[in-house]
Design a protein around this motif. Sequence first.
Motif: not given
Length: 234
Positions: A135-150
């Motif tokens: 729902n927001s750029d901030e929530e998109a960053e959550v998804v991006r972070t998961y890809f970086v962490r895994k």
Amino acid sequence: MSFFWNAMTLVTLLLPGRIWAANQCEDTRANDFNLSVTSRRNFTGHRIVQVVTAMGGSSLSYTPPVILDVDHRQLNDHGSCSTMMTVTTTISPSPPSDYEVVNGLGFYKMHTTALRWEDARDKCVQEGAHLIIINSDEEAEVVRTYFVRKPKILNLTENGHAKLYAHVGFHDRYVEGTYITLKGQPLDQSGYARWDANKPNSRNDHNCGFANKDVKYHDGPCEWQQFYICEFEP
């Protein structure tokens, strides 16, 4: 995405043994009633609450824990006095213990066992959550972070197809080319709808939503087995 939500139920009680006098409702005897609350989840993981009242009891019980805000007013109808009661319930259930909290957004969990889109959706519901809706750029960053962490998930393949995406809670399975979220909201009104280049491609067999590591949207076959993120909203 909201952090808390209210369910409002209007309950009207006609209490016997009351009279109208001097512009006031007066009791001629005491009257007790019970108030109970039950709830269930729908297919998106949201709770539906039912409030029930019963006369003649003396106990109050409900599950799960609920805050009740009760407002009432007395009404006169040709000499008969009734009480109208409005009950507002605010529910804040606890998330599953293995979900991560992101302050100001909600609770999330990335599943690294690849599933089809529908199976991923159902798995999230089983956990009391739903497939992530960004729902927001901030929530998109959550998804991006998961890809970086895994990062290892980007190197996995199945039948020659790379697992480069995560399932996201939107689709166009009802009307081709009309993308909506799992909550029925048009995707372009959800707060985030960033497509990758040349997407969507509008193929009839590409009906489910995905996000790549840059959180750009793709449409693809619902049968694709990809990773997915569940979102829990209190």
